[in-house]
Design a protein around this motif. Structure first.
Motif, PDB file in Angstrom:
ATOM      1  N   PRO A 214       6.533  17.322  39.531  1.00 14.50           N
ATOM      2  CA  PRO A 214       5.293  16.858  39.387  1.00 14.50           C
ATOM      3  C   PRO A 214       4.993  16.927  38.002  1.00 14.50           C
ATOM      4  CG  PRO A 214       4.976  17.901  41.355  1.00 14.50           C
ATOM      5  CD  PRO A 214       6.476  18.129  40.919  1.00 14.50           C
ATOM      6  N   ALA A 215       5.656  18.194  37.438  1.00 17.85           N
ATOM      7  CA  ALA A 215       5.392  18.297  35.974  1.00 17.85           C
ATOM      8  C   ALA A 215       6.009  17.501  35.020  1.00 17.85           C
ATOM      9  CB  ALA A 215       5.912  19.975  35.469  1.00 17.85           C
ATOM     10  N   ILE A 216       7.374  17.274  35.336  1.00 19.88           N
ATOM     11  CA  ILE A 216       8.116  15.979  34.714  1.00 19.88           C
ATOM     12  C   ILE A 216       7.377  14.730  34.586  1.00 19.88           C
ATOM     13  CG2 ILE A 216      10.305  14.511  34.758  1.00 19.88           C
ATOM     14  CD1 ILE A 216      11.785  17.208  35.541  1.00 19.88           C
ATOM     15  N   ARG A 217       6.873  14.352  35.800  1.00 19.71           N
ATOM     16  CA  ARG A 217       6.235  12.959  35.793  1.00 19.71           C
ATOM     17  C   ARG A 217       4.819  13.318  35.267  1.00 19.71           C
ATOM     18  NH1 ARG A 217       4.597  11.038  41.928  1.00 19.71           N
ATOM     19  NH2 ARG A 217       2.953  12.522  41.705  1.00 19.71           N
ATOM     20  N   ALA A 218       4.211  14.397  35.106  1.00 21.93           N
ATOM     21  CA  ALA A 218       2.836  14.242  34.562  1.00 21.93           C
ATOM     22  C   ALA A 218       3.212  14.251  32.985  1.00 21.93           C
ATOM     23  CB  ALA A 218       2.281  15.654  34.830  1.00 21.93           C
ATOM     24  N   ALA A 219       4.326  14.729  32.670  1.00 20.55           N
ATOM     25  CA  ALA A 219       4.862  14.742  31.072  1.00 20.55           C
ATOM     26  C   ALA A 219       5.235  13.380  30.591  1.00 20.55           C
ATOM     27  CB  ALA A 219       5.689  15.608  30.678  1.00 20.55           C
ATOM     28  N   GLY A 220       5.420  12.442  31.559  1.00 19.65           N
ATOM     29  CA  GLY A 220       6.028  11.121  31.253  1.00 19.65           C
ATOM     30  C   GLY A 220       7.043  11.012  30.947  1.00 19.65           C
ATOM     31  N   LEU A 221       8.011  11.822  31.435  1.00 22.31           N
ATOM     32  CA  LEU A 221       9.426  12.005  31.249  1.00 22.31           C
ATOM     33  C   LEU A 221      10.150  11.328  32.235  1.00 22.31           C
ATOM     34  CD1 LEU A 221       9.577  15.600  30.232  1.00 22.31           C
ATOM     35  CD2 LEU A 221       9.644  13.558  28.523  1.00 22.31           C
ATOM     36  N   ASP A 222      11.369  10.724  32.322  1.00 19.52           N
ATOM     37  CA  ASP A 222      12.000  10.205  33.348  1.00 19.52           C
ATOM     38  C   ASP A 222      13.453  10.849  33.758  1.00 19.52           C
ATOM     39  OD1 ASP A 222      13.658   9.643  30.996  1.00 19.52           O
ATOM     40  OD2 ASP A 222      13.880   7.107  31.316  1.00 19.52           O
ATOM     41  N   THR A 223      13.478  12.018  33.314  1.00 20.18           N
ATOM     42  CA  THR A 223      14.482  12.785  33.538  1.00 20.18           C
ATOM     43  C   THR A 223      14.671  13.091  35.099  1.00 20.18           C
ATOM     44  OG1 THR A 223      14.540  13.939  31.655  1.00 20.18           O
ATOM     45  CG2 THR A 223      15.975  15.089  33.172  1.00 20.18           C
ATOM     46  N   LYS A 224      15.893  13.021  35.594  1.00 18.34           N
ATOM     47  CA  LYS A 224      15.961  13.198  37.066  1.00 18.34           C
ATOM     48  C   LYS A 224      16.649  14.436  37.418  1.00 18.34           C
ATOM     49  CE  LYS A 224      17.127   8.022  37.865  1.00 18.34           C
ATOM     50  NZ  LYS A 224      16.862   7.553  36.622  1.00 18.34           N
ATOM     51  N   ILE A 225      16.368  14.942  38.791  1.00 17.53           N
ATOM     52  CA  ILE A 225      16.727  16.437  39.105  1.00 17.53           C
ATOM     53  C   ILE A 225      17.778  16.222  39.890  1.00 17.53           C
ATOM     54  CG2 ILE A 225      15.949  18.472  40.279  1.00 17.53           C
ATOM     55  CD1 ILE A 225      12.999  17.752  39.107  1.00 17.53           C
ATOM     56  N   LEU A 226      18.762  17.092  39.657  1.00 11.75           N
ATOM     57  CA  LEU A 226      19.947  17.003  40.808  1.00 11.75           C
ATOM     58  C   LEU A 226      19.912  18.673  41.104  1.00 11.75           C
ATOM     59  CD1 LEU A 226      22.881  15.590  38.508  1.00 11.75           C
ATOM     60  CD2 LEU A 226      21.247  14.751  40.283  1.00 11.75           C
TER      61      LEU A 226
END
Length: 478
Positions: A252-264
């Motif tokens: 959720p923190a990545i999404r809230a920051a407007g980033l598109d990095t994917k988690i592995l």
């Protein structure tokens, strides 16, 4: 046959229609042990297709995973070694590593977040504070360490190969987040406040790299989470239960920051190493041999694009049952020191989207490094006394793929068929590239030269490969 596809691994696509006619020539790029210069030649097709004693038969209508890339890591040590070269010499090495036409076309980098075992001087994170203090709001966060050498090299690599992808991984979170107060060994403190702080730390890293002109495509939350008892370099004992908590805060923190990095998830071996099992037992903990499965079975899976593996124990065959169990999640090989063409072929045959070696450059003493591996090799070796640069076997193994199989290529069926004996020493894997060309990588594992026939559609060609040699064939395209 090389491929056994289960019904559960439903990502295989069948496409009907006539085979595309093959062009009149095939490029053959061959390297062999002890020979530094590749043999770059042309082969001719014959029609109708013939079959030899050993045949590699391609079927471009059977499609598997899409390739993300092949490469290595610009660690702190690698950057230090490359900056020991004069600027013109360094530029030449970077071109040979990353330029898709003049060089190997390396297309994937593994970047440590803070110090790994291959760092210069001492361990560091991006938010170090005095002992006994904490920085939950990241007021002291800074990537200044990377701005000196690492980031300029990564930007140069991206300029040489605009298709370059990056996966970033921490060897440890800042020491103040851990039970022992140190980046070396210990556990992440099991506290919601710490999970939020660590998620913020990783988001701050992604944002800082973005501002520095580097987009991070993929992120893992802990390098080798099953490796305990680190003595002299960063590492963390992170159970799958704690990793799930980190990811549930991070997604959720990545999404809230407007980033598109994917988690592995995971970022460790195909099979839990016996040494790691023993370490867990000494610590009074249960080993976690099903870590990737257990992690993907949690609610954290909705934030995960897939699983990252290392090559240091087990077999790439382990990737296929995980893909069959979770067909919507991808598989990546994110670190492999000491691998070779056979390793990369195995990774690709088993749904791997990437194959990434370890240090992209080291000196003649396999360093500099903080601890851990004292015999690791770089993709290139830079002599610290003479500045001579050697391109190692690792370079050639990567080049067979990265130069001929760009990001966006699709793995297609390549079956090795033999008419005598019980086995064949030929390993092979094939791809259809975005420009519609075909690339086939084959390895002769025998101690003698081997002749085989490659069949594609209604045409074929014969090739003879020396003992231990790897060859890439490429044909077609727009």
């Amino acid at each position: 046959m090389l491929y056994t596809v289960t019904a559960a691994a439903a990502a295989v696509t069948m496409v009907t229609g006539p085979a595309t006619a093959a062009p009149p020539t095939v490029r053959e790029w061959l390297t062999q042990p002890g020979v530094t210069t590749p043999a770059d030649t042309q082969l001719s097709w014959q029609t109708p297709a013939a079959s030899g004693a050993t045949t590699i038969r391609l079927d471009p209508n059977v499609k598997f995973q899409t390739v993300s890339g092949f490469g290595a890591a610009i660690t702190d040590s690698a950057a230090h070694v490359l900056y020991g070269l004069a600027p013109a010499a360094r530029d030449e090495v970077m071109k040979n590593l990353f330029d898709p036409v003049a060089g190997a076309g390396i297309s994937f980098l593994r970047q440590p977040i803070g110090a790994s075992d291959f760092a210069v001087g001492q361990d560091y994170s991006f938010d170090d504070v005095p002992a006994g203090q904490a920085d939950y709001s990241m007021k002291h966060f800074s990537i200044a360490h990377d701005e000196a050498q690492i980031l300029p090299l990564v930007r140069q690599a991206e300029k040489l190969n605009p298709q370059l992808r990056i996966v970033a991984s921490p060897w440890s979170m800042p020491g103040w987040m851990k039970t022992g107060g140190s980046m070396i060994d210990g556990k992440l403190i099991d506290s919601p406040r710490i999970y939020r702080a660590y998620a913020l730390y990783l988001v701050k890293f992604l944002q800082a790299y973005q501002r520095a002109g580097v987009h991070v495509d993929y992120l893992t939350v802990q390098n080798e989470p099953q490796a305990l008892e680190r003595k002299n370099y960063p590492g963390t004992d992170l159970s799958w239960q704690q990793e799930a908590k980190v990811i549930e805060a991070l997604g959720p923190a990545i999404r809230a920051a407007g980033l598109d990095t994917k988690i592995l998830g995971f970022d460790h071996n195909w099979t839990e190493h016996p040494g790691d099992i023993a370490s867990h037992q000494r610590a009074g903990e249960d080993p976690q041999p099903e870590y990737p499965y257990d992690l993907l079975a949690t609610d954290a899976a909705k934030w995960m694009a897939g699983t990252a593996y290392h090559c240091y124990y087990g077999s790439p065959d382990a990737q296929t049952p995980l893909k069959a169990s979770y067909p919507g999640k991808d598989v990546f090989m994110t670190e492999c020191e000491g691998g070779d063409s056979s390793t990369i072929i195995g990774v690709m045959q088993n749904w791997g989207r990437s194959s990434i070696d370890w240090n992209i450059a080291l000196d003649e003493n396999h360093g500099p490094h903080l601890g851990g591996c004292g015999t690791c090799n770089g993709t290139v070796t830079v002599n610290s006394q003479t500045e001579a640069v050697s391109y190692n076997d690792q370079y050639r193994d990567i080049e067979h793929f990265s130069k001929f199989v760009p990001p966006g290529a699709v793995h297609i069926a390549a079956s090795v068929v033999y008419t005598s004996g019980t086995s064949t020493p030929i390993q092979a894997v094939a791809f259809t590239n975005p420009d519609r060309s075909t690339a086939l990588v084959a390895l002769n594992t025998a101690k003698t030269a081997q002749t085989f026939t490659v069949v594609s559609g209604n045409r074929s060609f014969d090739a003879t490969v020396p003992a231990g040699a790897t060859v890439t064939f490429q044909w077609g395209g727009r």
